[in-house]
Enzyme design. Structure first.
Site, mmCIF file in Angstrom:
data_model
loop_
_atom_site.group_PDB
_atom_site.id
_atom_site.type_symbol
_atom_site.label_atom_id
_atom_site.label_comp_id
_atom_site.label_asym_id
_atom_site.label_seq_id
_atom_site.Cartn_x
_atom_site.Cartn_y
_atom_site.Cartn_z
ATOM 1 C CB CYS A 177 91.201 -69.622 -5.247
ATOM 2 S SG CYS A 177 90.791 -68.075 -4.421
ATOM 3 N NE ARG A 204 91.094 -61.602 -3.507
ATOM 4 C CZ ARG A 204 89.821 -61.425 -3.835
ATOM 5 N NH1 ARG A 204 88.881 -62.181 -3.312
ATOM 6 N NH2 ARG A 204 89.484 -60.451 -4.667
ATOM 7 C CB CYS A 209 85.791 -70.800 0.612
ATOM 8 S SG CYS A 209 86.715 -69.285 0.292
ATOM 9 N NE ARG A 227 93.804 -53.244 -8.772
ATOM 10 C CZ ARG A 227 94.028 -54.522 -8.454
ATOM 11 N NH1 ARG A 227 93.246 -55.470 -8.927
ATOM 12 N NH2 ARG A 227 95.034 -54.842 -7.666
ATOM 13 C CE1 TYR A 228 88.680 -51.210 -12.442
ATOM 14 C CE2 TYR A 228 88.110 -52.568 -10.559
ATOM 15 C CZ TYR A 228 88.509 -52.460 -11.872
ATOM 16 O OH TYR A 228 88.726 -53.590 -12.608
ATOM 17 C CE LYS A 241 86.831 -57.807 -11.873
ATOM 18 N NZ LYS A 241 87.176 -56.865 -10.785
ATOM 19 C CG ASP A 244 91.336 -58.460 -12.533
ATOM 20 O OD1 ASP A 244 91.677 -57.257 -12.657
ATOM 21 O OD2 ASP A 244 90.584 -58.862 -11.621
ATOM 22 C CG ASP A 251 93.331 -63.416 -12.163
ATOM 23 O OD1 ASP A 251 93.230 -62.687 -13.171
ATOM 24 O OD2 ASP A 251 92.536 -63.375 -11.203
ATOM 25 N NE ARG A 292 83.934 -50.816 -10.124
ATOM 26 C CZ ARG A 292 84.517 -50.092 -11.068
ATOM 27 N NH1 ARG A 292 84.674 -48.790 -10.922
ATOM 28 N NH2 ARG A 292 84.994 -50.678 -12.149
ATOM 29 C CB CYS A 302 87.986 -72.718 -6.215
ATOM 30 S SG CYS A 302 86.338 -72.316 -5.598
#
Ligand SMILES: *Cc1c(COP(=O)(O)O)cnc(C)c1O
Ligand code: SF4
Length: 369
Positions: free
Chosen positions: A111, A113, A104, A91-92, A316, A309, A272, A95, A108
């Site tokens: 999350c 995702r 995981c 995206r950037y 971000k 984000d 998000d 990076r 969570c």
């Protein structure tokens, strides 16, 4: 040395019935949610719950509210749209984010995702890893590779080393990063053996993920200490969660405790727009208020950057309470953390020369607004 992490994982809470071992609740609604959004809680993290609906419970036990979310998107950051190879998000300019794991140590409930958690869309094989690494190799603008997931530390040491070694061999990759919630949800996973391996691949940064001061335990301190002793700078990413940490005092306690275990707060994320997480969302003002209660009032090191984000995938975007009251050719008018007003006189536009009228020679009193 405490119990081995793999045996702890085997005792994880994966069926709502297991909740009854410690808490007397109606598990039928929990079951219905877990069918859509799977539940997985490490025994260690489960033991941090003190009572039903406390900040630890809210993060890991399915809530019926997850099925009542009228808004929200499966992929709110459009990560799929920015993904040239499976699992890799570019995206950037300089990076990439490389998802390398499906699992995981605890799922969570909030999350980003959530669509993927416990329901792997990608089966991570060496072929996929090699395709991701090939993409990095072919794009010389990538100087920073961030391994994420799922949780990269859920992979065996050997697999993590396979990835780090291949990435480290790419000349234009300057820094490697790993994002992991394991130091919070399964700190026993951070072993001296893992750290001995990681330190061969410096410069390596690890971002951990703590949400609440009660997660800063002796075990978490030990895990972060091992990573820090391996020379790995540690940052923390928190998500601002309604009913968990959306309180200035709770957040101040969290960031101060993080510094004590050698972790520097890095990001505080506005939630998000993830489907099934509406009940965790706060108004943006809440985050700004939390920052107001930190900036100037405690160590600058303790202050994370508050970011949204951008929905749809803009990256971000930082937010901050307003400290600049006005700015013109002559001066900037500022307020400090106590609300006092100060004036900073500007040098003349385009003026490298020292002005003949000395505007800096004013008594301090006149610099106050
Ligand atoms: C967050 C993120 C990064 C890393 O961002 P930093 O601000 O450098 O920490 C990189 N790629 C993607 C897609 C991200 O979401
Ligand atoms: S550890 Fe990270 S990827 Fe895994 S469920 Fe939690 S927030 Fe999502």
């Amino acid at each position: 040395m405490s119990e081995d992490w793999k045996s702890i994982l085997k005792k994880s809470i994966t069926r709502p019935e297991q909740i009854l071992e410690r808490f007397k609740v109606d598990i039928e609604p929990i079951k219905a949610v877990a069918e859509k959004y799977p539940m997985f809680v490490s025994r260690y993290y489960f033991n941090l719950i003190e009572e039903v609906d406390d900040p630890i419970w809210k993060q890991c036990i399915p809530s019926p509210l997850e099925l009542q979310d009228p808004y929200g998107y499966e992929d709110p950051l459009n990560e799929e749209g920015d993904s040239p190879v499976p699992g890799l998000v570019h995206r950037y300019p300089d990076r990439v984010l490389m998802c390398v794991s499906n699992s995981c140590a605890t799922y969570c409930r909030f999350c980003t995702r959530k669509r993927k958690v416990g329901k792997p869309a990608i089966n991570f094989t060496d072929e996929i890893y090699l395709a991701q690494i090939q993409y990095v190799r072919e794009n010389p603008s990538i100087r920073d590779v961030l391994l994420s997931g799922g949780d990269p530390f859920m992979l065996p040491d050997e697999k993590i080393e396979f990835l780090l070694k291949k990435l480290r061999a790419i000349p234009h990759v300057e820094i490697l990063r790993i994002g992991s919630r394991v130091p919070c949800t399964l700190p026993q996973r951070i072993t001296p053996r893992l750290c001995r391996m990681l330190k061969k691949y410096h410069p390596l940064y690890v971002n951990v993920h703590f949400e609440h001061p009660r997660e800063i335990t002796d075990e978490a301190e030990r895990a972060c200490g091992l990573l820090a002793d391996a020379g790995i700078p540690l940052g923390n990413q928190s998500v601002l969660l309604r009913g968990v940490n959306d309180d200035p005092d709770v957040m101040k306690s969290l960031v101060q405790k993080l510094l004590k275990i050698r972790v520097r707060p890095y990001y505080l994320f506005q939630m998000d727009l993830v489907k099934g997480t509406y009940h965790f969302r706060t108004r943006v003002e809440v985050g700004l208020k939390i920052l107001e209660n930190l900036i100037g009032k405690t160590s600058g090191l303790a202050v994370p950057r508050f970011v949204i984000d951008a929905p749809g995938g803009g990256g971000k975007i930082p937010l901050q309470p307003e400290y600049v009251l006005s700015m013109d050719d002559e001066k900037v008018v500022l307020r400090n953390y106590e609300g006092n007003i100060y004036v900073y006189p500007q040098i003349p536009r385009g003026g490298e020369e020292i002005p003949s009228t000395p505007r800096f020679h004013q008594p301090y009193a006149q610099l106050r607004g």
